[in-house]
Write a protein that holds these residues in place. Structure first.
Motif, PDB file in Angstrom:
ATOM      1  N   THR A 118       0.962  -1.279   0.838  1.00 31.80           N
ATOM      2  CA  THR A 118      -0.018  -0.189   0.207  1.00 31.80           C
ATOM      3  C   THR A 118       1.262   1.187   0.038  1.00 31.80           C
ATOM      4  N   ILE A 147      -0.994  -5.396  -1.218  1.00 32.16           N
ATOM      5  CA  ILE A 147      -1.993  -5.449  -1.803  1.00 32.16           C
ATOM      6  C   ILE A 147      -3.028  -7.250  -2.563  1.00 32.16           C
ATOM      7  N   LYS A 185      -6.379   2.935  -3.464  1.00 31.24           N
ATOM      8  CA  LYS A 185      -5.319   1.598  -2.981  1.00 31.24           C
ATOM      9  C   LYS A 185      -4.183   1.366  -2.509  1.00 31.24           C
TER      10      LYS A 185
END
Length: 462
Positions: A236, A248, A308
């Motif tokens: 991240t 992620i 994200k």
């Protein structure tokens, strides 16, 4: 069919190469076809760049000392991997080292380092590491054959230092590699490099081994491309700034391209582009924990979070061109035309509402040249009067396809940074709405990344 890419750390020593070879061998022994695409041993590309520069500047003593160290490192590694002193592979490595030495001497004698010569010199890192992987695979019972990018079929344009594959490459690669598969041989391809139609060696830009792997993956219509790293996947943010950073699980092609462009060093910015037409997945996997899924990258976004990741580019500058630009659009066109002719990339662009000035964020490596080129281009132009140069700048960006159409993202980001007393110098949102990027003072970059990461609760696992 799996294409496996190994970076410099995973090729950095005999022990690291043996471990990387074991990952390839495991896949081959399960009945899968595989291609290993390898980077130079860790630190070698940077050394070769220094050697080339010192030869151009006349310091052949430094160049020879560094070449001697490279020679010992590669020959010793080959010996540790099990290569016999009189083996074909050891002879190949010695010949490559001698060709490298002669090339460096040529630069020294001419005192000239063209982009073409520079590409030739830096290509030796990957050309020397590919035989080492082949040795390690042979020791594990896997028949392997090493090739340069050009020998594997990667045909490029003549943009030395940042070459791009030509359409013909995607037909040449299967023609070059299918015969090896038919003979039960695993190809080991030197990453980062290709060749022109005339046979001159080119490089694909820093981090180009990723690009090599995906070009080959697209050409062979592979099931997946695996980028083996020394981390658990795409994070991240940089865990050195935020220890709470998480892996992620899934990113889209668009998201990873944005992250790579804005400073995440996990992949080459263009790595996924060859995969898009055939929807070939890319996985970023941990060599230390092969069973961990890592990060899967596909064409479809998973919008579980609007943001994200947070990333940052450091060592950039802001150039502001000012004057009476109102109603004179050709002046703005000339700014970008000037930078394009000089092959200077621009990271961010901002124009004042009054159209009185244009601000550009440019990497430090190009910034001084950009200022010089712009001043020369407008030396006789009365409309352009001011040039400002700001150093010690960083760009922080938040990325995620879920940002598109989501309300309050910018407000949350700006509020988080304001609470930390961080001044925003420039603001930009990409037309895709997948990112918001901010130029700030470099001294604030860690605080900014930490604040943004916390504001969007990225420390919580997917």
């Amino acid at each position: 069919m799996i294409i496996m890419k190994f970076g410099g750390t995973l090729m950095g020593s005999a022990q690291a190469i043996q471990h990387s070879a074991g990952l390839v061998a495991h896949t081959v022994q399960q009945g899968e076809r595989a291609v290993a695409v390898v980077s130079a041993m860790s630190g070698v590309t940077d050394t070769l760049i220094k050697v080339a520069g010192s030869a151009e500047n006349g310091d052949i003593a430094f160049a020879n000392d560094e070449l001697a160290l490279l020679r010992n490192r590669h020959l010793n590694t080959a010996h540790e991997l099990g290569a016999a002193p009189d083996s074909h592979t050891m002879l190949e490595i010695r010949e490559l080292l001698e060709t490298l030495r002669q090339t460096v001497v040529g630069v020294y004698l001419l005192r000239e380092l063209s982009p073409r010569s520079r590409d030739l010199i830096v290509s030796f890192g990957e050309r020397l590491s590919a035989p080492l992987m082949a040795i390690a695979l042979q020791q594990l019972g896997v028949h392997a054959h090493n090739l340069t990018g050009g020998q594997a079929g990667i045909l490029t344009d003549q943009h030395f230092g940042n070459a791009r594959p030509l359409p013909e490459a995607f037909d040449r690669i299967p023609a070059r590699l299918e015969g090896l598969f038919g003979a039960g041989i695993t190809p080991v391809v030197a990453g980062f490099i290709g060749e022109t139609k005339e046979g001159a060696i080119t490089t694909l830009g820093r981090g180009g081994t990723d690009y090599t792997a995906t070009i080959i993956g697209a050409a062979l219509k592979a099931d997946e491309v695996w980028a083996w790293k020394d981390v658990d996947g795409v994070m991240t943010t940089d865990p050195r700034m935020v220890p709470e950073a998480q892996n992620i699980q899934h990113l889209s092609y668009a998201e990873i391209m944005e992250l790579a462009f804005f400073g995440a060093k996990v992949l080459h910015p263009l790595a996924v582009t060859p995969l898009q037409e055939h929807a070939i997945p890319l996985r970023v996997k941990s060599a230390a924990d092969p069973s961990f899924a890592g990060t899967l990258i596909t064409g479809k976004a998973v919008r579980n979070k609007p943001v994200k990741a947070v990333t940052a580019i450091r060592q950039v500058s802001i150039i502001t061109v000012g004057g009476a630009l109102v109603g004179v659009p050709e002046t703005v066109a000339e700014i970008f035309d000037t930078l394009a002719r000089a092959q200077i990339p621009v990271l961010m662009i901002s124009q004042s509402s009054s159209m009185a000035n244009v601000s550009l964020v440019i990497q430090n490596a190009y910034a001084r040249k950009a200022m010089s080129e712009l001043k020369a281009a407008f030396a006789k132009a009365d409309l352009v009067r001011d040039f400002e140069f700001q150093e010690n700048i960083a760009v922080v960006a938040i990325v995620g396809e879920g940002m598109r159409g989501a309300r309050g993202i910018a407000a949350k980001l700006f509020s988080a940074l304001a609470e930390e007393g961080i001044n925003l110098l420039m603001i930009s949102q990409g037309s895709s709405e997948f990112n918001i990027s901010l130029a700030i003072e470099d001294r604030d970059v860690a605080k900014a990344v930490q604040a943004a990461h916390k504001a969007f609760e990225l420390e919580k696992a997917d």
